[in-house]
Enzyme design. Structure first.
Site, PDB file in Angstrom:
ATOM      1  N   ARG A 124      11.428   2.119  25.522  1.00 57.73           N
ATOM      2  CA  ARG A 124      10.563   1.734  26.632  1.00 57.73           C
ATOM      3  C   ARG A 124      11.176   2.227  27.937  1.00 57.73           C
ATOM      4  NH1 ARG A 124       6.878   1.443  23.919  1.00 57.73           N
ATOM      5  NH2 ARG A 124       5.378  -0.228  23.573  1.00 57.73           N
ATOM      6  N   HIS A 134       5.963  10.364  25.437  1.00 56.23           N
ATOM      7  CA  HIS A 134       5.689   9.225  24.543  1.00 56.23           C
ATOM      8  C   HIS A 134       5.061   9.706  23.236  1.00 56.23           C
ATOM      9  CE1 HIS A 134       5.369   4.603  24.933  1.00 56.23           C
ATOM     10  NE2 HIS A 134       5.370   4.905  23.658  1.00 56.23           N
ATOM     11  N   GLU A 183       5.142   6.006  33.426  1.00 57.97           N
ATOM     12  CA  GLU A 183       4.429   6.990  32.599  1.00 57.97           C
ATOM     13  C   GLU A 183       2.914   6.781  32.547  1.00 57.97           C
ATOM     14  OE1 GLU A 183       6.516   5.793  28.859  1.00 57.97           O
ATOM     15  OE2 GLU A 183       4.499   5.727  28.013  1.00 57.97           O
ATOM     16  N   ASP A 209      11.622   9.782  25.941  1.00 56.25           N
ATOM     17  CA  ASP A 209      10.254   9.878  25.437  1.00 56.25           C
ATOM     18  C   ASP A 209       9.363   8.894  26.181  1.00 56.25           C
ATOM     19  OD1 ASP A 209       8.357  10.968  23.451  1.00 56.25           O
ATOM     20  OD2 ASP A 209       8.293   8.907  22.698  1.00 56.25           O
TER      21      ASP A 209
HETATM   22  C1  COI Z   1       4.246   1.350  20.540  1.00 55.41           C
HETATM   23  O1  COI Z   1       3.822   1.314  19.373  1.00 55.41           O
HETATM   24  O2  COI Z   1       4.551   0.320  21.153  1.00 55.41           O
HETATM   25  C2  COI Z   1       4.392   2.632  21.206  1.00 55.41           C
HETATM   26  O3  COI Z   1       5.171   2.762  22.108  1.00 55.41           O
HETATM   27  C3  COI Z   1       3.509   3.729  20.761  1.00 55.41           C
HETATM   28  C4  COI Z   1       2.262   3.749  21.576  1.00 55.41           C
HETATM   29  C5  COI Z   1       2.315   4.813  22.618  1.00 55.41           C
HETATM   30  C6  COI Z   1       1.056   3.971  20.713  1.00 55.41           C
END
Ligand code: COI
Length: 331
Positions: free
Chosen positions: A235, A296, A264, A259
């Protein structure tokens, strides 16, 4: 039973169609739009909403959903940091997420980025594209020579550790909730400070909860080895990006892979080709040879997307049937 899904992307549609074909008794409707107070009424009459967005699930959105009779919120992702849980409680929402859609998706990406940093593939690729096929100065480092500090040993951290072991890295780990098997292997250090002091490479696998906000900051970086490598596929808010940029400038951090980024939303998963980035820090980071930015995408694999759709719909149906799915979020 009726389920309404928000924010359905084109790449999710095959998985959605497959789920619908397997559940002809369930009425499914969806939109590409995200859940906002304005779009909430699209779900009127549905038992449950299936959602994915990085935008906050605000009190206003939840209130509007509840007014339309929706009783559950099933996230298609892991992170629940963008839910107003007080409001969810007030309106009686049952909530689920997909905690293990494919830990390998994120684990593999994080270790790929780690090895790319060690082998300096970004400057090497740039040289090759420039017809410069010389070796020096792009010398790499080997994984087995590294002590890798894994912060967070949940599903994703555990898969990452297994991959790291395959590379022959020396793994140390920190997690306040220790995994029995990893503990038996003696992998854990007792404090983050110990991990910071020993690790050549640090990779984050912890949730973006308030307690972890900016855990990578000027103070914690000061406790790390000179020339440390940091990887964040978890995160954005775990990292004080200004402190990281200053430490990249000073050389305290030698390489960094991200990432995720605190700012973002509205930046990642958008097309900026032919345009300037609206964020000077991301432009700076992307331009650096020792920084890898991915938008991401660690989670973004065919297997993960299929699981995210199928497990979230399964959970929504379970809620509608008065059952508690395994993926319920207790809050
Ligand atoms: C999550 O599953 O919490 C992620 O960070 C992925 C999301 C961008 C679909």
């Amino acid at each position: 039973t009726k389920i309404f899904a928000y924010g359905i992307r084109d790449d999710e549609k095959p998985a959605l169609q497959a789920w619908e074909a397997a559940h002809p008794e369930i009425e499914v409707d969806f939109t590409g739009e995200l859940l906002t107070p304005e779009t909430a009424e699209l779900a009127n009459g549905a038992d449950g909403a299936v959602v994915y967005q990085q935008l906050d699930y605000t009190r206003a959105s939840l209130e509007a959903l509840a007014a339309g009779g929706v009783k559950s919120l099933s996230l298609r992702n892991v992170g629940t940091d963008n839910i107003d849980f007080d409001a969810a409680r007030e309106f009686g929402f049952k909530i689920s997420n997909v905690p293990v859609y494919s830990p390998n998706a994120i684990a593999e990406h994080s270790i790929i980025q780690m090895s790319r940093l060690l082998r300096r593939t970004k400057p090497l690729d740039a040289k090759i594209a420039n017809h410069d096929l010389r070796w020096a100065p792009t010398i790499g480092r080997e994984m087995r020579m590294q002590t890798v500090g894994v912060i967070g040993t949940g599903h994703i951290g555990q898969v990452s550790i297994n991959i790291l072991k395959g590379f022959g890295a020396k793994v140390i780990a920190f997690d306040p909730y220790q995994n029995a098997q990893l503990a038996a292997e003696g992998l854990y250090v007792d404090t983050l400070d110990e991990l910071y002091a020993q690790a050549d490479v640090i990779s984050l696998y912890v949730p973006g909860v308030a307690a972890n906000h900016h855990m990578i900051n000027a103070d914690s970086i000061a406790k790390m080895k000179d020339g440390v490598i940091i990887v964040n596929c978890s995160r954005g808010n775990l990292v004080d990006i200004d402190a990281v940029i200053a430490s990249l400038d000073s050389g305290k951090i030698s390489d960094f892979a991200m990432d995720v980024y605190e700012n973002e939303v509205g930046l990642f998963n958008e097309d900026w080709s032919g345009k300037e980035f609206p964020d000077a820090k991301i432009a700076d980071l992307i331009a650096r040879p020792n920084v890898l930015v991915t938008p991401h995408t660690a989670f973004y694999t065919t297997k993960a997307v299929e699981e995210m759709v199928h497990q979230s719909f399964d959970a929504a149906v379970a809620f509608a049937a008065g059952q508690t799915p395994e993926t319920v979020v207790e809050y």
